[in-house]
Design an enzyme around this catalytic site. Structure first.
Site, mmCIF file in Angstrom:
data_model
loop_
_atom_site.group_PDB
_atom_site.id
_atom_site.type_symbol
_atom_site.label_atom_id
_atom_site.label_comp_id
_atom_site.label_asym_id
_atom_site.label_seq_id
_atom_site.Cartn_x
_atom_site.Cartn_y
_atom_site.Cartn_z
ATOM 1 N N LYS A 13 -22.712 -12.847 -20.333
ATOM 2 C CA LYS A 13 -21.602 -13.917 -20.251
ATOM 3 C C LYS A 13 -22.190 -15.365 -20.857
ATOM 4 C CE LYS A 13 -20.273 -13.417 -16.120
ATOM 5 N NZ LYS A 13 -21.366 -12.494 -15.574
ATOM 6 N N ARG A 88 -13.328 -15.229 -10.504
ATOM 7 C CA ARG A 88 -14.131 -14.052 -9.761
ATOM 8 C C ARG A 88 -13.021 -13.335 -8.622
ATOM 9 N NH1 ARG A 88 -19.572 -16.213 -11.421
ATOM 10 N NH2 ARG A 88 -21.176 -14.877 -10.435
ATOM 11 N N ARG A 127 -34.650 -13.005 -16.535
ATOM 12 C CA ARG A 127 -33.707 -14.025 -17.300
ATOM 13 C C ARG A 127 -34.587 -15.538 -16.901
ATOM 14 N NH1 ARG A 127 -27.597 -14.700 -15.907
ATOM 15 N NH2 ARG A 127 -28.369 -14.679 -13.935
ATOM 16 N N ARG A 161 -33.962 -18.923 -11.966
ATOM 17 C CA ARG A 161 -32.917 -19.172 -10.971
ATOM 18 C C ARG A 161 -33.307 -18.597 -9.646
ATOM 19 N NH1 ARG A 161 -27.219 -17.463 -13.435
ATOM 20 N NH2 ARG A 161 -26.851 -16.839 -11.316
ATOM 21 N N ARG A 172 -25.011 -9.608 -5.399
ATOM 22 C CA ARG A 172 -24.065 -10.093 -6.384
ATOM 23 C C ARG A 172 -23.413 -9.065 -7.179
ATOM 24 N NH1 ARG A 172 -28.605 -13.300 -9.329
ATOM 25 N NH2 ARG A 172 -26.958 -13.672 -10.831
#
Ligand code: ADP
Ligand code: AMP
Length: 214
Positions: A13, A88, A127, A161, A172
């Protein structure tokens, strides 16, 4: 143009939002980015959200909807919006309807990034992003053209992160399955959901999204 990018953590996203921003001058409204900025600035919202985010759970609907509302308030009516990581929950989906209504906007498309969950841990644990401009990268799938130098701004500082670790990713994913995936039918009933194969290369996903919105 108002679109939602929907998909589990690591679906792409943020990556696709950044490309739509660069290509079409739309605004990315990422509640995750807004919350991380609040944590960094140690605002009351940030102080409240930090532990929840570190655990991979969802921050309250009221907090994130207020962030989205404030962001839209700051935008001109003509500017397109990409909702990334919001809504969400069903409650957020209803709040977004009301917020868009207040601004005379309506949803054009909900683009679902269809991905194989088995690929997501590798995407998320690899990431990172530029510490200066936020451009996203991946250890394997999207490296800077010149190693160690951000393609977009030339910075040599990068960050990861704290919640991009395997244990938090599992929570998550579970939150996504339990609370976010069930909002799809709300938009399916309206006939605005478009599915894109999120397992394709990043450029191909961008091309598929472009075919939908242009
Ligand atoms: P999200 O915002 O949905 O959580 P990101 O856009 O941050 O996901 O993508 C997670 C990681 O996977 C990033 O490091 C990104 O570079 C990488 N990635 C995104 N899309 C793809 C893709 N189609 N193929 C391979 N890697 C991807
Ligand atoms: P993201 O950057 O979208 O992966 O979000 C990172 C974390 O921020 C999530 O795991 C949640 O803790 C929190 N968060 C982001 N967006 C929302 C939202 N719309 N509702 C609740 N929590 C959110």
């Amino acid at each position: 143009m108002n679109i939602i990018l929907l998909g589990p953590p690591g679906a792409g996203k943020g990556t696709q939002s950044q490309r739509l921003v660069a290509r079409y001058g739309m605004r990315q409204l990422s509640t995750g980015d807004m919350l991380r900025a609040a944590v960094k600035a140690q605002t009351p919202v940030g102080l409240q959200a930090k532990a929840v985010m570190d655990a991979g759970e969802l921050v309250s609907d009221e907090i994130v909807s207020a962030l989205i509302s404030a962001e839209l308030e700051s935008m001109s009516d003509e500017m397109g919006a990409i909702f990334d990581g919001y809504p969400r929950t069903a409650e957020q989906a209803h709040a977004l309807d009301a917020i868009l209504d207040q601004h005379g906007r309506s949803l054009d498309h909900v683009i679902e990034l269809d991905v194989n969950v088995d690929a997501l841990v590798e995407r998320i644990t690899g990431r990172y992003s530029c510490a200066n401009c936020g451009k996203g990268y991946h250890d394997v799938f999207e490296q800077p053209r010149q190693p160690g130098i951000c393609d977009k701004c030339g910075s040599t500082e990068f960050k990861r992160r704290p919640d991009d670790n395997e244990a938090t990713v599992r929570t998550r994913m579970a939150e996504y399955r339990a609370k976010t995936a069930p909002i799809l039918p709300i938009y399916e009933k309206r006939g605005i959901v478009r599915r894109v194969d999120g397992m394709e290369d990043i450029d191909e996903v961008t091309a598929a999204i472009a075919r939908i919105i242009v």
